[in-house]
Design a protein around this motif. Structure first.
Motif, mmCIF file in Angstrom:
data_model
loop_
_atom_site.group_PDB
_atom_site.id
_atom_site.type_symbol
_atom_site.label_atom_id
_atom_site.label_comp_id
_atom_site.label_asym_id
_atom_site.label_seq_id
_atom_site.Cartn_x
_atom_site.Cartn_y
_atom_site.Cartn_z
ATOM 1 N N ASP A 42 0.947 7.623 5.843
ATOM 2 C CA ASP A 42 -0.009 7.807 6.945
ATOM 3 C C ASP A 42 -1.365 8.263 6.409
ATOM 4 O OD1 ASP A 42 1.907 7.043 8.773
ATOM 5 O OD2 ASP A 42 2.337 9.088 9.471
ATOM 6 N N GLU A 43 -1.340 9.171 5.418
ATOM 7 C CA GLU A 43 -2.588 9.674 4.833
ATOM 8 C C GLU A 43 -3.309 8.540 4.099
ATOM 9 O OE1 GLU A 43 -5.431 11.026 2.209
ATOM 10 O OE2 GLU A 43 -3.488 10.585 1.328
ATOM 11 N N ILE A 44 -2.575 7.744 3.345
ATOM 12 C CA ILE A 44 -3.179 6.612 2.631
ATOM 13 C C ILE A 44 -3.727 5.588 3.633
ATOM 14 C CG2 ILE A 44 -2.727 4.689 1.048
ATOM 15 C CD1 ILE A 44 -2.797 7.474 -0.295
ATOM 16 N N SER A 45 -2.977 5.312 4.692
ATOM 17 C CA SER A 45 -3.429 4.359 5.720
ATOM 18 C C SER A 45 -4.739 4.798 6.344
ATOM 19 C CB SER A 45 -2.376 4.221 6.822
ATOM 20 O OG SER A 45 -1.218 3.621 6.346
ATOM 21 N N SER A 46 -4.896 6.100 6.540
ATOM 22 C CA SER A 46 -6.118 6.611 7.178
ATOM 23 C C SER A 46 -7.356 6.331 6.339
ATOM 24 C CB SER A 46 -5.986 8.108 7.466
ATOM 25 O OG SER A 46 -6.029 8.856 6.270
ATOM 26 N N ARG A 47 -7.200 6.155 5.040
ATOM 27 C CA ARG A 47 -8.337 5.840 4.168
ATOM 28 C C ARG A 47 -8.922 4.463 4.444
ATOM 29 N NH1 ARG A 47 -6.164 7.998 -1.702
ATOM 30 N NH2 ARG A 47 -5.600 10.108 -1.008
ATOM 31 N N PHE A 48 -8.143 3.605 5.092
ATOM 32 C CA PHE A 48 -8.598 2.253 5.414
ATOM 33 C C PHE A 48 -9.190 2.154 6.820
ATOM 34 C CE2 PHE A 48 -5.498 1.617 2.052
ATOM 35 C CZ PHE A 48 -6.038 0.581 1.300
ATOM 36 N N ALA A 49 -9.309 3.277 7.509
ATOM 37 C CA ALA A 49 -9.708 3.290 8.922
ATOM 38 C C ALA A 49 -11.038 2.583 9.176
ATOM 39 C CB ALA A 49 -9.756 4.721 9.442
ATOM 40 N N LYS A 50 -11.974 2.699 8.285
ATOM 41 C CA LYS A 50 -13.302 2.122 8.498
ATOM 42 C C LYS A 50 -13.451 0.734 7.890
ATOM 43 C CE LYS A 50 -15.492 6.571 8.987
ATOM 44 N NZ LYS A 50 -16.489 7.525 8.520
ATOM 45 N N THR A 51 -12.346 0.139 7.512
ATOM 46 C CA THR A 51 -12.392 -1.212 6.957
ATOM 47 C C THR A 51 -11.859 -2.203 7.998
ATOM 48 O OG1 THR A 51 -10.153 -1.240 6.037
ATOM 49 C CG2 THR A 51 -11.883 -0.242 4.683
ATOM 50 N N LYS A 52 -11.959 -3.462 7.664
ATOM 51 C CA LYS A 52 -11.431 -4.493 8.558
ATOM 52 C C LYS A 52 -9.993 -4.865 8.195
ATOM 53 C CE LYS A 52 -15.914 -6.458 9.588
ATOM 54 N NZ LYS A 52 -16.750 -7.653 9.590
ATOM 55 N N ALA A 53 -9.438 -4.157 7.237
ATOM 56 C CA ALA A 53 -8.086 -4.474 6.776
ATOM 57 C C ALA A 53 -7.044 -4.072 7.819
ATOM 58 C CB ALA A 53 -7.797 -3.752 5.468
ATOM 59 N N THR A 54 -6.029 -4.890 7.940
ATOM 60 C CA THR A 54 -4.864 -4.556 8.748
ATOM 61 C C THR A 54 -3.878 -3.866 7.821
ATOM 62 O OG1 THR A 54 -5.187 -6.530 10.099
ATOM 63 C CG2 THR A 54 -3.002 -5.500 10.169
ATOM 64 N N ILE A 55 -3.499 -2.637 8.183
ATOM 65 C CA ILE A 55 -2.628 -1.841 7.323
ATOM 66 C C ILE A 55 -1.280 -1.632 8.014
ATOM 67 C CG2 ILE A 55 -2.376 0.321 6.053
ATOM 68 C CD1 ILE A 55 -4.848 -1.365 5.303
ATOM 69 N N THR A 56 -0.228 -1.902 7.277
ATOM 70 C CA THR A 56 1.113 -1.561 7.755
ATOM 71 C C THR A 56 1.807 -0.783 6.636
ATOM 72 O OG1 THR A 56 2.034 -3.664 6.968
ATOM 73 C CG2 THR A 56 1.366 -3.575 9.270
ATOM 74 N N SER A 57 2.727 0.062 6.992
ATOM 75 C CA SER A 57 3.492 0.790 5.984
ATOM 76 C C SER A 57 4.962 0.663 6.267
ATOM 77 C CB SER A 57 3.120 2.259 5.892
ATOM 78 O OG SER A 57 2.344 2.716 6.880
ATOM 79 N N GLU A 58 5.715 0.637 5.197
ATOM 80 C CA GLU A 58 7.166 0.539 5.311
ATOM 81 C C GLU A 58 7.819 1.448 4.283
ATOM 82 O OE1 GLU A 58 9.152 -3.068 5.988
ATOM 83 O OE2 GLU A 58 7.363 -4.115 6.694
ATOM 84 N N ILE A 59 8.970 1.965 4.661
ATOM 85 C CA ILE A 59 9.765 2.789 3.765
ATOM 86 C C ILE A 59 11.123 2.115 3.625
ATOM 87 C CG2 ILE A 59 10.854 5.038 3.432
ATOM 88 C CD1 ILE A 59 8.578 6.175 5.228
ATOM 89 N N LYS A 60 11.510 1.882 2.393
ATOM 90 C CA LYS A 60 12.806 1.267 2.107
ATOM 91 C C LYS A 60 13.618 2.223 1.236
ATOM 92 C CE LYS A 60 11.793 -2.948 3.700
ATOM 93 N NZ LYS A 60 12.540 -3.669 4.684
ATOM 94 N N VAL A 61 14.925 2.068 1.284
ATOM 95 C CA VAL A 61 15.824 2.858 0.444
ATOM 96 C C VAL A 61 16.629 1.882 -0.403
ATOM 97 C CG1 VAL A 61 17.734 4.502 0.407
ATOM 98 C CG2 VAL A 61 15.980 4.692 2.178
ATOM 99 N N GLY A 62 16.626 2.098 -1.711
ATOM 100 C CA GLY A 62 17.372 1.218 -2.595
ATOM 101 C C GLY A 62 16.741 1.142 -3.966
ATOM 102 N N ASP A 63 17.031 0.072 -4.678
ATOM 103 C CA ASP A 63 16.464 -0.167 -5.999
ATOM 104 C C ASP A 63 15.010 -0.589 -5.843
ATOM 105 O OD1 ASP A 63 15.941 -2.551 -8.182
ATOM 106 O OD2 ASP A 63 17.025 -0.825 -9.016
ATOM 107 N N ALA A 64 14.099 0.187 -6.429
ATOM 108 C CA ALA A 64 12.667 -0.019 -6.206
ATOM 109 C C ALA A 64 12.206 -1.421 -6.582
ATOM 110 C CB ALA A 64 11.861 1.027 -6.965
#
Length: 119
Positions: A42-64
């Motif tokens: 969420d903190e990293i996503s907020s850094r893109f707030a003033k850009t035109k980029a579409t930001i999504t975040s996902e969390i997965k569990v498993g082998d990186a």
């Protein structure tokens, strides 16, 4: 579009008297990691707030390495950007390097960025 992905490993390799062992994390530890990962993303996503980029975040569990490659394949990513922790060659050999595995397996373009020190 930028997809931020955090992969939580199910366990960790540790040195023991008998050699190298794999210790699986408890579900409570994984849940705590998920909460911390969400806060971080969420903190990293907020850094893109003033850009035109579409930001999504996902969390997965498993082998990186597998989760990263699967995500890139599923989403049709044109670039995978990874932060590299810069482990020594011995650590990479003993534990396996996520960046090394992705470099060997992935057909996507890759960008490696040194991870910031958090200590």
């Amino acid at each position: 579009e930028v997809i931020l992905l955090h992969v939580i490993e199910l366990g960790k390799h540790v040195h023991t008297v008998g050699g190298l062992e794999y210790v699986r994390f408890h579900d409570l530890d994984i849940d705590k990691e998920k909460t911390e990962a969400k806060t971080y993303l969420d903190e990293i996503s907020s850094r893109f707030a003033k850009t035109k980029a579409t930001i999504t975040s996902e969390i997965k569990v498993g082998d990186a390495s597998k989760e990263i490659i699967n995500m890139a394949d599923e989403k049709g990513c044109s670039l995978i950007a990874l932060s590299s922790h810069g482990h020594s060659a011995i650590e990479a050999w003993a534990y396996g390097s996520v960046t090394g595995k992705i470099l060997q397996i992935s057909e996507h373009s890759l960008m490696f960025v040194p991870a910031l020190e958090t200590k």
